[in-house]
Design a protein around this motif. Structure first.
Motif, PDB file in Angstrom:
ATOM      1  N   ALA A   1       0.849  -1.196   0.000  1.00  3.72           N
ATOM      2  CA  ALA A   1       0.000   0.000   0.000  1.00  3.72           C
ATOM      3  C   ALA A   1       0.873   1.230   0.000  1.00  3.72           C
ATOM      4  N   ALA A   2       0.438   2.221  -0.690  1.00  4.55           N
ATOM      5  CA  ALA A   2       1.189   3.461  -0.791  1.00  4.55           C
ATOM      6  C   ALA A   2       1.178   4.172   0.546  1.00  4.55           C
ATOM      7  N   THR A   3       2.401   4.624   0.950  1.00  6.56           N
ATOM      8  CA  THR A   3       2.528   5.348   2.216  1.00  6.56           C
ATOM      9  C   THR A   3       2.019   6.784   2.021  1.00  6.56           C
ATOM     10  N   PRO A   4       1.101   7.258   2.867  1.00  6.53           N
ATOM     11  CA  PRO A   4       0.595   8.628   2.717  1.00  6.53           C
ATOM     12  C   PRO A   4       1.697   9.639   2.917  1.00  6.53           C
ATOM     13  N   ARG A   5       1.764  10.658   2.085  1.00  7.17           N
ATOM     14  CA  ARG A   5       2.808  11.664   2.137  1.00  7.17           C
ATOM     15  C   ARG A   5       2.467  12.682   3.205  1.00  7.17           C
ATOM     16  N   ARG A   6       3.532  13.069   3.998  1.00 10.33           N
ATOM     17  CA  ARG A   6       3.332  14.057   5.046  1.00 10.33           C
ATOM     18  C   ARG A   6       3.675  15.448   4.497  1.00 10.33           C
ATOM     19  N   THR A   7       2.909  16.422   4.912  1.00  3.62           N
ATOM     20  CA  THR A   7       3.150  17.809   4.507  1.00  3.62           C
ATOM     21  C   THR A   7       3.061  18.700   5.723  1.00  3.62           C
ATOM     22  N   TYR A   8       3.633  19.929   5.566  1.00  2.00           N
ATOM     23  CA  TYR A   8       3.610  20.902   6.661  1.00  2.00           C
ATOM     24  C   TYR A   8       3.558  22.280   6.034  1.00  2.00           C
ATOM     25  N   VAL A   9       2.694  23.130   6.637  1.00  2.00           N
ATOM     26  CA  VAL A   9       2.530  24.510   6.173  1.00  2.00           C
ATOM     27  C   VAL A   9       3.384  25.395   7.057  1.00  2.00           C
ATOM     28  N   VAL A  10       4.266  26.161   6.421  1.00  2.00           N
ATOM     29  CA  VAL A  10       5.196  27.011   7.155  1.00  2.00           C
ATOM     30  C   VAL A  10       4.440  28.182   7.738  1.00  2.00           C
ATOM     31  N   VAL A  11       4.738  28.500   9.009  1.00  2.00           N
ATOM     32  CA  VAL A  11       4.176  29.648   9.702  1.00  2.00           C
ATOM     33  C   VAL A  11       5.296  30.616  10.005  1.00  2.00           C
ATOM     34  N   GLN A  12       4.919  31.783  10.460  1.00  2.00           N
ATOM     35  CA  GLN A  12       5.900  32.816  10.746  1.00  2.00           C
ATOM     36  C   GLN A  12       6.842  32.354  11.868  1.00  2.00           C
ATOM     37  N   GLY A  13       8.123  32.522  11.640  1.00  2.00           N
ATOM     38  CA  GLY A  13       9.138  32.152  12.643  1.00  2.00           C
ATOM     39  C   GLY A  13       9.665  30.740  12.507  1.00  2.00           C
ATOM     40  N   ASP A  14       9.153  29.884  11.558  1.00  2.00           N
ATOM     41  CA  ASP A  14       9.659  28.508  11.383  1.00  2.00           C
ATOM     42  C   ASP A  14      11.031  28.525  10.677  1.00  2.00           C
ATOM     43  N   THR A  15      11.799  27.502  10.970  1.00  2.00           N
ATOM     44  CA  THR A  15      13.064  27.245  10.268  1.00  2.00           C
ATOM     45  C   THR A  15      13.096  25.767   9.883  1.00  2.00           C
ATOM     46  N   LEU A  16      13.906  25.472   8.855  1.00  2.00           N
ATOM     47  CA  LEU A  16      14.005  24.062   8.440  1.00  2.00           C
ATOM     48  C   LEU A  16      14.576  23.191   9.562  1.00  2.00           C
ATOM     49  N   GLY A  17      15.460  23.745  10.370  1.00  2.00           N
ATOM     50  CA  GLY A  17      16.019  22.949  11.470  1.00  2.00           C
ATOM     51  C   GLY A  17      14.972  22.591  12.489  1.00  2.00           C
TER      52      GLY A  17
ATOM     53  N   PRO B   1      18.553  26.422   2.281  1.00  2.00           N
ATOM     54  CA  PRO B   1      17.777  25.928   3.416  1.00  2.00           C
ATOM     55  C   PRO B   1      17.429  27.010   4.405  1.00  2.00           C
ATOM     56  N   ASN B   2      18.076  28.154   4.328  1.00  2.00           N
ATOM     57  CA  ASN B   2      17.808  29.213   5.296  1.00  2.00           C
ATOM     58  C   ASN B   2      16.630  30.120   4.870  1.00  2.00           C
ATOM     59  N   VAL B   3      16.134  29.887   3.647  1.00  2.00           N
ATOM     60  CA  VAL B   3      15.060  30.780   3.149  1.00  2.00           C
ATOM     61  C   VAL B   3      13.789  29.959   2.934  1.00  2.00           C
ATOM     62  N   ILE B   4      12.796  30.116   3.786  1.00  2.00           N
ATOM     63  CA  ILE B   4      11.442  29.552   3.624  1.00  2.00           C
ATOM     64  C   ILE B   4      10.431  30.657   3.909  1.00  2.00           C
ATOM     65  N   ASN B   5       9.249  30.538   3.324  1.00  2.00           N
ATOM     66  CA  ASN B   5       8.229  31.602   3.431  1.00  2.00           C
ATOM     67  C   ASN B   5       7.008  31.088   4.185  1.00  2.00           C
ATOM     68  N   PRO B   6       6.364  31.953   5.003  1.00  2.00           N
ATOM     69  CA  PRO B   6       5.148  31.532   5.683  1.00  2.00           C
ATOM     70  C   PRO B   6       4.079  31.158   4.674  1.00  2.00           C
ATOM     71  N   GLY B   7       3.292  30.094   4.941  1.00  2.00           N
ATOM     72  CA  GLY B   7       2.250  29.616   4.048  1.00  2.00           C
ATOM     73  C   GLY B   7       2.792  28.616   3.041  1.00  2.00           C
ATOM     74  N   GLN B   8       4.112  28.408   3.000  1.00  2.00           N
ATOM     75  CA  GLN B   8       4.695  27.455   2.041  1.00  2.00           C
ATOM     76  C   GLN B   8       4.420  26.034   2.535  1.00  2.00           C
ATOM     77  N   VAL B   9       3.952  25.159   1.620  1.00  2.00           N
ATOM     78  CA  VAL B   9       3.652  23.766   1.971  1.00  2.00           C
ATOM     79  C   VAL B   9       4.936  22.923   1.709  1.00  2.00           C
TER      80      VAL B   9
END
Length: 236
Positions: free
Chosen positions: A186-202, A224-232
């Motif tokens: 069975a296909a493993t469901p893909r996980r996603t996350y919506v970036v909010v203000q103040g998040d970092t990849l670490g 890796p240091n540049v992500i935007n709020p609302g980015q999935v």
């Protein structure tokens, strides 16, 4: 007067001495008189050389010069007797030599006689054996007994045996088993996350148990240091 050592005398008699070498002479320099060889008597004891003899000097050092004993009156006078003339000594030597030669001849004859007796004793048994050995008795031939002739034996006749046929068992066909199709995972469901203000990849990687580089690679992020709020973001 012939010089004679005052310590030289016949046997235990300290006052009597022979004016020539004698086998009865003894040296009395010590408490126990000792034998003196004739050659030493002739060379030392019966010459002026006795005064240089070690025994004489040692005795004089202990008890005084023994020559003074025989100059104190008649009681100390020594008795000097003439020795055997030279011809008598030579005759005695010849007699002694003749006795030695006769003894040697007798001993040689005894050895030769013993050897001859041994040879005769050893050869006697062999001669007697050759002369008196009886001839061995001749053996009488024993009569020959004829051996019995073997009787002809009858060989047994072999009985033929008819072989029994063995039944043949037909092979049984083994049923084939159809292969079972492997189940599709069975296909493993893909996980996603919506970036909010103040998040970092670490911080996001630590929350999901992964690494910042893995999230950046899964989402095509160059920095890796540049992500935007609302980015999935896809979480690998």
């Amino acid at each position: 007067m012939q010089p004679i050592c005052p310590l030289l005398a016949l046997g235990a008699d300290h006052r009597t001495v022979v004016d020539s070498p004698d086998r009865g002479h003894r040296c009395h320099a010590e408490a126990v008189a000792s034998v003196v060889e004739r050659s030493y008597q002739q060379r030392v004891c019966l010459s002026e050389g006795f005064a240089r003899c070690d025994r004489y000097l040692e005795h004089s050092a202990r008890l005084g010069d023994p020559r003074n004993r025989y100059s104190q009156g008649l009681t100390a006078t020594r008795l000097v007797i003439p020795g055997e003339p030279a011809w008598a000594v030579a005759a005695a030597n010849r007699r002694h030599m003749r006795r030695s030669q006769l003894a040697g001849i007798a001993a040689a004859l005894a050895i030769v006689g013993a050897g001859a007796l041994t040879m005769v004793t050893g050869a006697l048994p062999a001669g007697l054996a050759l002369l008196g050995s009886p001839a061995p008795p001749s053996e009488t031939p024993l009569p020959t007994v004829p051996s019995p002739s073997p009787s002809p034996s009858t060989a047994p006749t072999a009985t033929p045996v008819t072989p029994t046929p063995t039944p043949t068992v037909a092979p049984t066909a083994t049923p084939s088993v159809a292969p079972t199709a492997a189940p599709t995972p069975a296909a493993t469901p893909r996980r996603t996350y919506v970036v909010v203000q103040g998040d970092t990849l670490g911080a996001i990687a630590a929350r999901f148990g992964t690494t910042p580089n893995a999230i950046a690679a899964a989402n095509g992020i160059a920095d890796p240091n540049v992500i935007n709020p609302g980015q999935v973001l896809v979480i690998p």
